[in-house]
Design a protein around this motif. Structure first.
Motif, PDB file in Angstrom:
ATOM      1  N   PRO A  21     -10.475  -3.572  -0.598  1.00 20.43           N
ATOM      2  CA  PRO A  21      -9.280  -3.720  -1.434  1.00 20.43           C
ATOM      3  C   PRO A  21      -8.766  -5.155  -1.478  1.00 20.43           C
ATOM      4  O   PRO A  21      -8.916  -5.922  -0.518  1.00 20.43           O
ATOM      5  N   VAL A  22      -8.151  -5.502  -2.604  1.00 23.69           N
ATOM      6  CA  VAL A  22      -7.611  -6.834  -2.832  1.00 23.69           C
ATOM      7  C   VAL A  22      -6.107  -6.724  -3.080  1.00 23.69           C
ATOM      8  O   VAL A  22      -5.650  -5.820  -3.793  1.00 23.69           O
ATOM      9  N   PHE A  23      -5.350  -7.638  -2.476  1.00 21.41           N
ATOM     10  CA  PHE A  23      -3.905  -7.695  -2.666  1.00 21.41           C
ATOM     11  C   PHE A  23      -3.546  -9.102  -3.119  1.00 21.41           C
ATOM     12  O   PHE A  23      -4.276 -10.063  -2.845  1.00 21.41           O
ATOM     13  N   HIS A  24      -2.407  -9.223  -3.790  1.00 21.37           N
ATOM     14  CA  HIS A  24      -2.030 -10.520  -4.343  1.00 21.37           C
ATOM     15  C   HIS A  24      -0.643 -10.925  -3.863  1.00 21.37           C
ATOM     16  O   HIS A  24       0.313 -10.148  -3.919  1.00 21.37           O
ATOM     17  N   LEU A  25      -0.557 -12.155  -3.372  1.00 23.60           N
ATOM     18  CA  LEU A  25       0.703 -12.830  -3.158  1.00 23.60           C
ATOM     19  C   LEU A  25       0.784 -13.936  -4.217  1.00 23.60           C
ATOM     20  O   LEU A  25      -0.221 -14.251  -4.850  1.00 23.60           O
ATOM     21  N   PRO A  26       1.937 -14.522  -4.452  1.00 23.78           N
ATOM     22  CA  PRO A  26       2.002 -15.601  -5.445  1.00 23.78           C
ATOM     23  C   PRO A  26       1.012 -16.723  -5.118  1.00 23.78           C
ATOM     24  O   PRO A  26       1.126 -17.396  -4.091  1.00 23.78           O
ATOM     25  N   GLY A  27      -0.017 -16.882  -5.943  1.00 27.95           N
ATOM     26  CA  GLY A  27      -0.982 -17.952  -5.757  1.00 27.95           C
ATOM     27  C   GLY A  27      -2.024 -17.697  -4.698  1.00 27.95           C
ATOM     28  O   GLY A  27      -2.810 -18.602  -4.381  1.00 27.95           O
ATOM     29  N   VAL A  51       0.844  -1.206   0.000  1.00 28.46           N
ATOM     30  CA  VAL A  51       0.000   0.000   0.000  1.00 28.46           C
ATOM     31  C   VAL A  51       0.873   1.248   0.000  1.00 28.46           C
ATOM     32  O   VAL A  51       0.500   2.287   0.541  1.00 28.46           O
ATOM     33  N   ASP A  52       2.076   1.106  -0.579  1.00 25.75           N
ATOM     34  CA  ASP A  52       2.996   2.243  -0.722  1.00 25.75           C
ATOM     35  C   ASP A  52       3.339   2.890   0.612  1.00 25.75           C
ATOM     36  O   ASP A  52       3.493   4.114   0.703  1.00 25.75           O
ATOM     37  N   GLY A  53       3.459   2.059   1.658  1.00 26.70           N
ATOM     38  CA  GLY A  53       3.863   2.554   2.962  1.00 26.70           C
ATOM     39  C   GLY A  53       2.761   3.202   3.769  1.00 26.70           C
ATOM     40  O   GLY A  53       3.004   3.658   4.892  1.00 26.70           O
ATOM     41  N   ARG A  54       1.556   3.256   3.215  1.00 21.93           N
ATOM     42  CA  ARG A  54       0.443   3.847   3.957  1.00 21.93           C
ATOM     43  C   ARG A  54      -0.220   2.794   4.839  1.00 21.93           C
ATOM     44  O   ARG A  54       0.249   1.667   4.946  1.00 21.93           O
ATOM     45  N   ALA A  55      -1.319   3.154   5.454  1.00 18.96           N
ATOM     46  CA  ALA A  55      -2.029   2.228   6.337  1.00 18.96           C
ATOM     47  C   ALA A  55      -2.721   1.137   5.530  1.00 18.96           C
ATOM     48  O   ALA A  55      -3.208   1.376   4.425  1.00 18.96           O
ATOM     49  N   VAL A  56      -2.769  -0.057   6.106  1.00 18.74           N
ATOM     50  CA  VAL A  56      -3.575  -1.144   5.566  1.00 18.74           C
ATOM     51  C   VAL A  56      -4.979  -0.933   6.109  1.00 18.74           C
ATOM     52  O   VAL A  56      -5.251  -1.174   7.287  1.00 18.74           O
ATOM     53  N   VAL A  57      -5.911  -0.448   5.256  1.00 13.48           N
ATOM     54  CA  VAL A  57      -7.214  -0.014   5.751  1.00 13.48           C
ATOM     55  C   VAL A  57      -8.259  -0.176   4.646  1.00 13.48           C
ATOM     56  O   VAL A  57      -7.958  -0.054   3.454  1.00 13.48           O
ATOM     57  N   VAL A  58      -9.499  -0.462   5.072  1.00  8.74           N
ATOM     58  CA  VAL A  58     -10.624  -0.565   4.146  1.00  8.74           C
ATOM     59  C   VAL A  58     -11.245   0.815   3.971  1.00  8.74           C
ATOM     60  O   VAL A  58     -11.672   1.432   4.959  1.00  8.74           O
TER      61      VAL A  58
END
Length: 385
Positions: free
Chosen positions: A141-147, A127-134
């Motif tokens: 928001p959706v984030f992706h890790l491998p698989g 999140v570009d160093g910002r807060a992880v927040v809805v």
């Protein structure tokens, strides 16, 4: 398939999650349980020691919030990382994400922030160093890790804002350590236990499940919890609820489900099964039959005490009221426990399970921790590593 290990973490959480992508294992760690004075908690230490030094890489390490029973072990992990330990990404919301400040004191949240800065960790980099927040509107928001696809459910902006007013400031080096996460107001008075025939008052389970007396969790630390749903390429879904507020989770799930209950194969029950974090509205927003409950049920007494090691009864997790709410008619829930203690052992009663319509899975006698394998539509037990 997603493999979820609820490591023994006393009253806290320490979840080791693994999956496979492109023929290679991947993993993340969610919280570290309560720290143990300059050494890792036993369950986490043993699990790390069981990995070859060259295979101690984590795609993601999450500190869900700053309560001691979640952050403590992570402080030890980052202060004295075992050989080969690498975290490609760390999620942790600190005071710097709420109020611009350079506030690095000895309190636990500030200590972890200092450690991450000192080690130049990839901290909230997704999140570009910002807060992880809805955000307050739109799809979560959706984030992706491998698989693996991660859909964020908590915290919302209001929950993070309230954390700003409760964030611990700097304190002298000899100050008392931060207090552990309290179990809250008494939820199950000893004389209201429907399972104990020696108590003078009996309350039917259906009455315990009544939401009329529901009181939501208002603790700002819990309201700042990072909670999310993990989904692999097969469609297996795991909701990792931290200590999040039921209202925040329900709101995010409702946005995901577009008015229908959102399917989840396994849910790590928020706040260890507190009645203040499991509401009818949350359950209405979920389509789930498998519930993972991470707690030993009580708070440790003095180590010098020769009496029972833990206290049970008032305020014990999992709450009877929460468990009654999870036993929704027609769902036949399965409860997965990472500790076998009085507050969880009661659900090993086969006659009670048949009467109320649930199943329960406990650690083997004499052991702690449990491992669950999650396929889409199928949840089963796996032997410990």
């Amino acid at each position: 398939m997603i493999r979820v290990e609820a490591l023994p973490a006393a009253e806290g959480d320490c979840l080791w999650v693994e999956w496979t992508h492109a023929g290679r294992p991947h993993r993340m760690l969610i919280d570290g349980g309560t720290g143990r004075r300059a050494r890792l908690p036993g369950g986490l230490a043993d699990r790390l020691d069981g990995l070859p030094v060259h295979d101690r890489r984590f795609d993601l390490v999450v500190c869900t919030h700053i309560d001691t029973d979640h952050i403590g072990g992570l402080l030890d992990l980052f202060a004295r990382p075992p050989e080969g330990f690498v975290a490609d990404e760390v999620w942790f919301n600190c005071r710097d994400h709420i109020v611009p400040a350079d506030l690095l004191g000895p309190r636990q949240g500030n200590r972890l922030a200092a450690l991450l800065k000192a080690r130049d960790a990839a901290w909230n980099s997704l999140v570009d160093g910002r807060a992880v927040v809805v955000p307050h509107d739109g799809t979560p928001p959706v984030f992706h890790l491998p698989g693996l696809r991660l859909t964020l459910l908590s915290p919302d902006e209001e929950g993070l804002r309230k954390l700003g007013g409760a964030w611990p400031g700097p304190a002298p080096e000899d100050a008392a350590p931060a207090q552990a996460d309290l179990l809250g107001d008494p939820e199950d008075p000893l004389d209201l236990d429907p399972l104990d025939d020696e108590r003078p008052v009996q309350i039917p389970w259906w009455e315990l499940a009544d939401d009329a007396g529901y009181e939501p969790d208002t603790h700002p630390h819990n309201g700042s919890s990072i909670a999310f749903c993990a989904e692999d390429a097969t469609g297996a879904r795991v909701l990792l609820g931290a200590d999040a507020h039921a209202e925040t989770l329900a709101a995010s799930l409702s946005r995901l489900g577009a008015g229908r209950p959102y399917r989840v194969d396994l849910c790590k029950v928020p706040h260890h099964g507190s009645a203040h974090n499991i509401s009818t509205a949350l359950l209405d927003a979920l389509d789930c039959r498998h519930w993972l409950i991470s707690t030993h049920g009580g708070r440790a007494l003095s180590p010098r005490s020769r009496e029972a090691r833990y206290r049970y009864g008032e305020g014990t997790h999992p709450s009877l009221r929460a468990m009654a709410r999870l036993m929704r008619p027609g769902t036949r829930p399965t409860f997965w426990f990472n500790h076998r203690v009085p507050s969880t052992e009661r659900y090993a009663d086969a006659s009670l399970a048949a009467e109320l319509g649930f199943d329960a899975v406990h650690p083997d006698p004499g052991s702690d921790g449990i491992t669950v394998l999650v396929d889409k539509g199928r949840v089963r037990r796996a032997p410990p590593v």
